[in-house]
Design a protein around this motif. Sequence first.
Motif, mmCIF file in Angstrom:
data_model
loop_
_atom_site.group_PDB
_atom_site.id
_atom_site.type_symbol
_atom_site.label_atom_id
_atom_site.label_comp_id
_atom_site.label_asym_id
_atom_site.label_seq_id
_atom_site.Cartn_x
_atom_site.Cartn_y
_atom_site.Cartn_z
ATOM 1 N N ILE A 76 10.822 -5.655 2.673
ATOM 2 C CA ILE A 76 10.074 -5.928 3.905
ATOM 3 C C ILE A 76 9.637 -4.595 4.522
ATOM 4 O O ILE A 76 10.453 -3.695 4.721
ATOM 5 C CB ILE A 76 10.937 -6.715 4.903
ATOM 6 C CG1 ILE A 76 11.341 -8.072 4.314
ATOM 7 C CG2 ILE A 76 10.207 -6.907 6.230
ATOM 8 C CD1 ILE A 76 12.381 -8.818 5.147
ATOM 9 N N GLU A 77 8.348 -4.487 4.843
ATOM 10 C CA GLU A 77 7.830 -3.267 5.455
ATOM 11 C C GLU A 77 7.562 -3.438 6.943
ATOM 12 O O GLU A 77 7.716 -2.493 7.720
ATOM 13 C CB GLU A 77 6.559 -2.828 4.723
ATOM 14 C CG GLU A 77 6.850 -2.440 3.272
ATOM 15 C CD GLU A 77 5.591 -2.307 2.433
ATOM 16 O OE1 GLU A 77 4.478 -2.456 2.997
ATOM 17 O OE2 GLU A 77 5.702 -2.067 1.214
ATOM 18 N N GLU A 78 7.155 -4.643 7.357
ATOM 19 C CA GLU A 78 6.920 -4.927 8.766
ATOM 20 C C GLU A 78 7.369 -6.352 9.075
ATOM 21 O O GLU A 78 7.304 -7.226 8.211
ATOM 22 C CB GLU A 78 5.427 -4.786 9.120
ATOM 23 C CG GLU A 78 4.853 -3.398 8.970
ATOM 24 C CD GLU A 78 3.374 -3.371 9.354
ATOM 25 O OE1 GLU A 78 3.000 -4.084 10.314
ATOM 26 O OE2 GLU A 78 2.614 -2.653 8.686
ATOM 27 N N VAL A 79 7.788 -6.561 10.335
ATOM 28 C CA VAL A 79 8.179 -7.896 10.793
ATOM 29 C C VAL A 79 7.539 -8.137 12.153
ATOM 30 O O VAL A 79 7.602 -7.277 13.042
ATOM 31 C CB VAL A 79 9.712 -8.042 10.927
ATOM 32 C CG1 VAL A 79 10.074 -9.447 11.396
ATOM 33 C CG2 VAL A 79 10.407 -7.729 9.608
ATOM 34 N N LYS A 85 5.650 -8.534 6.236
ATOM 35 C CA LYS A 85 4.613 -7.913 5.433
ATOM 36 C C LYS A 85 5.260 -7.031 4.379
ATOM 37 O O LYS A 85 6.251 -6.358 4.634
ATOM 38 C CB LYS A 85 3.679 -7.069 6.300
ATOM 39 C CG LYS A 85 2.717 -7.871 7.162
ATOM 40 C CD LYS A 85 1.724 -6.940 7.858
ATOM 41 C CE LYS A 85 0.697 -7.732 8.652
ATOM 42 N NZ LYS A 85 -0.305 -6.845 9.299
ATOM 43 N N SER A 86 4.658 -7.056 3.175
ATOM 44 C CA SER A 86 5.114 -6.194 2.092
ATOM 45 C C SER A 86 3.941 -5.909 1.176
ATOM 46 O O SER A 86 3.227 -6.831 0.755
ATOM 47 C CB SER A 86 6.236 -6.863 1.294
ATOM 48 O OG SER A 86 6.557 -6.092 0.147
ATOM 49 N N SER A 87 3.721 -4.644 0.850
ATOM 50 C CA SER A 87 2.639 -4.281 -0.060
ATOM 51 C C SER A 87 2.911 -4.775 -1.478
ATOM 52 O O SER A 87 2.004 -4.749 -2.331
ATOM 53 C CB SER A 87 2.456 -2.762 -0.071
ATOM 54 O OG SER A 87 3.656 -2.104 -0.459
ATOM 55 N N GLN A 88 4.154 -5.252 -1.742
ATOM 56 C CA GLN A 88 4.466 -5.801 -3.059
ATOM 57 C C GLN A 88 3.973 -7.239 -3.219
ATOM 58 O O GLN A 88 3.970 -7.773 -4.323
ATOM 59 C CB GLN A 88 5.982 -5.732 -3.291
ATOM 60 C CG GLN A 88 6.507 -4.307 -3.365
ATOM 61 C CD GLN A 88 8.021 -4.247 -3.322
ATOM 62 O OE1 GLN A 88 8.648 -4.618 -2.336
ATOM 63 N NE2 GLN A 88 8.615 -3.791 -4.414
ATOM 64 N N GLN A 121 1.224 -10.905 3.542
ATOM 65 C CA GLN A 121 2.011 -11.447 4.654
ATOM 66 C C GLN A 121 2.452 -12.880 4.369
ATOM 67 O O GLN A 121 1.691 -13.702 3.875
ATOM 68 C CB GLN A 121 1.193 -11.419 5.945
ATOM 69 C CG GLN A 121 1.930 -12.015 7.152
ATOM 70 C CD GLN A 121 1.147 -11.843 8.431
ATOM 71 O OE1 GLN A 121 1.037 -10.757 8.965
ATOM 72 N NE2 GLN A 121 0.576 -12.941 8.931
ATOM 73 N N ILE A 122 3.721 -13.159 4.712
ATOM 74 C CA ILE A 122 4.267 -14.517 4.668
ATOM 75 C C ILE A 122 4.800 -14.856 6.052
ATOM 76 O O ILE A 122 5.587 -14.096 6.623
ATOM 77 C CB ILE A 122 5.388 -14.642 3.626
ATOM 78 C CG1 ILE A 122 4.814 -14.650 2.212
ATOM 79 C CG2 ILE A 122 6.218 -15.911 3.862
ATOM 80 C CD1 ILE A 122 5.855 -14.713 1.118
ATOM 81 N N LYS A 123 4.362 -16.006 6.574
ATOM 82 C CA LYS A 123 4.884 -16.522 7.833
ATOM 83 C C LYS A 123 5.841 -17.654 7.505
ATOM 84 O O LYS A 123 5.551 -18.504 6.671
ATOM 85 C CB LYS A 123 3.766 -17.027 8.740
ATOM 86 C CG LYS A 123 4.261 -17.505 10.114
ATOM 87 C CD LYS A 123 3.115 -17.799 11.065
ATOM 88 C CE LYS A 123 3.617 -18.359 12.392
ATOM 89 N NZ LYS A 123 4.584 -17.448 13.058
ATOM 90 N N LYS A 134 14.391 -7.965 9.074
ATOM 91 C CA LYS A 134 14.263 -6.568 9.497
ATOM 92 C C LYS A 134 13.592 -5.754 8.401
ATOM 93 O O LYS A 134 13.852 -5.975 7.204
ATOM 94 C CB LYS A 134 15.643 -5.986 9.829
ATOM 95 C CG LYS A 134 16.330 -6.640 11.014
ATOM 96 C CD LYS A 134 17.609 -5.915 11.384
ATOM 97 C CE LYS A 134 18.731 -6.177 10.409
ATOM 98 N NZ LYS A 134 19.235 -7.558 10.483
ATOM 99 N N ALA A 135 12.776 -4.811 8.818
ATOM 100 C CA ALA A 135 12.142 -3.912 7.867
ATOM 101 C C ALA A 135 13.200 -3.136 7.085
ATOM 102 O O ALA A 135 14.235 -2.732 7.635
ATOM 103 C CB ALA A 135 11.210 -2.943 8.584
ATOM 104 N N GLY A 136 12.953 -2.953 5.805
ATOM 105 C CA GLY A 136 13.878 -2.236 4.941
ATOM 106 C C GLY A 136 14.772 -3.146 4.128
ATOM 107 O O GLY A 136 15.300 -2.740 3.088
#
Length: 453
Positions: A76-79, A85-88, A121-123, A134-136
Amino acid sequence: GTAAAPIVIGEYGSGPKPILTSFQAIDKWKPLGDGIFESIDAIDSENVQVLLINGQRQELGRYPNRDTENAGYHTIEEVENNAIKSSQLVSSPNWEGGNIVIRTTDWVINNYSIERHSGDQIKFEGNISPYQAKAGYGFFVSNHLSTLDSYGEWYFNPLTRKIYVFLGERSPNNMEIEVTTLDNLLTKDYRDDNIRIEGLHLRGSNKHIIHLEGGNNIVINQSEIEYAGGDGIYALSVTNLLIENNIVRYIYNNSLNLRYGNDEAIVQNNKISNTATIAGRTKNDDAAGIGIFVGGEKILVQNNSVINTGFNGIQFSGNYINIKNNFVDNYCLIKTDGGGIYTFGGTSYQKYFGRIIEKNIVINGIGDPAGVPKRGVESNQLVEGIFLDDNSNNIDIIGNTVGNTSNSGLKIANGNSITVDNNLFFNNGNGLSLGNSANGNDTRNNLIVNNQF
C-alpha cells in the motif's frame, strides 16, 4: 439430560468413528479453457469455505500468488477514505466484486469486500473494522474468478452457486473434489445441559464445526474435528465444559474458541494442529488464528499439544486460570506480535487474580514478515515465547521451557505483580524483555528469580 443420565451423542459398537460431514462431492465438470473447470450442477449451499481435492485442502485463488515476491503481498502506497493506492495494481483484471485482504497491523489480517477498482486504486468496505489500512503494509486480492492460475485454486460464485477450480492440464474426472455445504455440524443453544459428545469424526463446515451457547456440564471427548471454515469448537457462556482427548486440525480461525463466560472449563489432552495457517482466512480483527483461546473464570488448560498455528498458540483471559504442561511448537506462522502463550490485560488497567503459567514447553516462534513494513536489518521479528501484553498482572510463570523464538523468551509489557521463577530460556533473540510505555500502567512489583537465560 441430567448429571446422572446425560444425553450422549456418539459412537456405539466397534469399528471406525461415525462420520458427520457437510462435504458434497462434485463429479460433473465443464472445461472453460486456460486450465479452469466449472461445476455443471449448483452446490447445495449459499456459501462454500473449504474445498478438498483427493482429501487435501486447497486454497481460494489469490493475486499475487504466495510464491511470488514478498510472499504474495503488494504494498500500500496511499490510503484515503477506505481506498488504497498501489503502483503494483493495474486496470485489468478488474477486481470489483472480489475481496481485498489487508495486513492492517503486525497482528491483524483483515478481509474486505471490494466496492470499486480503477487503475491503481481499490475502494473497499472498510468501516467494518477499527483497524484501518496503512501505507507500507501489504495486501492481496482473493475470492475472484480472475485469480485462478495455480493448481487447486478455486472460486465460488454465490449467485449461480457453482464452483470454479484451476487444474491446469489435469482432468477432474480422476479426482475426488468435495466442498462444505453447512455452517455447523453440531449446535447447542442455551436451553440444554448435561450432554456428552464422544467418539465422533466431525468433518467440514463453513463456520464452526461445533457451536455451543450456554448450558452446563457439556463434555466433548475422543473425537476428531477437522476442516472448519471458522472455529473447530466455539463455546460461549458454557459452564463446566470439558474438552479432552480430541484431535482438532485444519481449522481456518481458532481450533478451540472459548470466547467468554466459560467458567470452570477444563481443556486437556487434546492434539491441536494446523490452525489458521493461511493468511486471509481467519476472522477479522483481534483474537484470530489461535490454537486454544479460553475466556472465563477457574479454567484449566493442561497436557495439550498445539502445533503449527497462524498466531498465538494458547491465549487466555480471566481469573484463576492455570495453563499447565502444554507443548506449543511452531506458531505465528502468518502474523507477528504474538506469543506461544499470550494474555492481554486490557486497554485500561483491571486487576486479575490467580493466574498461573507452569511447566509448559514453548518452542519455534518465528513470525511472518510478509506484508509488514521493512524495519532495521538487525530487528527481530516480534514473536515471543510467553507474552504478557499491556496491563497484564498477577501471574506466576513457573518451571517453563522456552526456546527458539525470534524476539524474547518472555516479554512483559506494562505488567505488574508478575513472578518469574525457575524457568529455562534458550536460543531466543532476547531471554527477557521488560517494557514500559504509554500503552498501559507502569511495569512494577515483578519478581524474577532462579531462571536460566
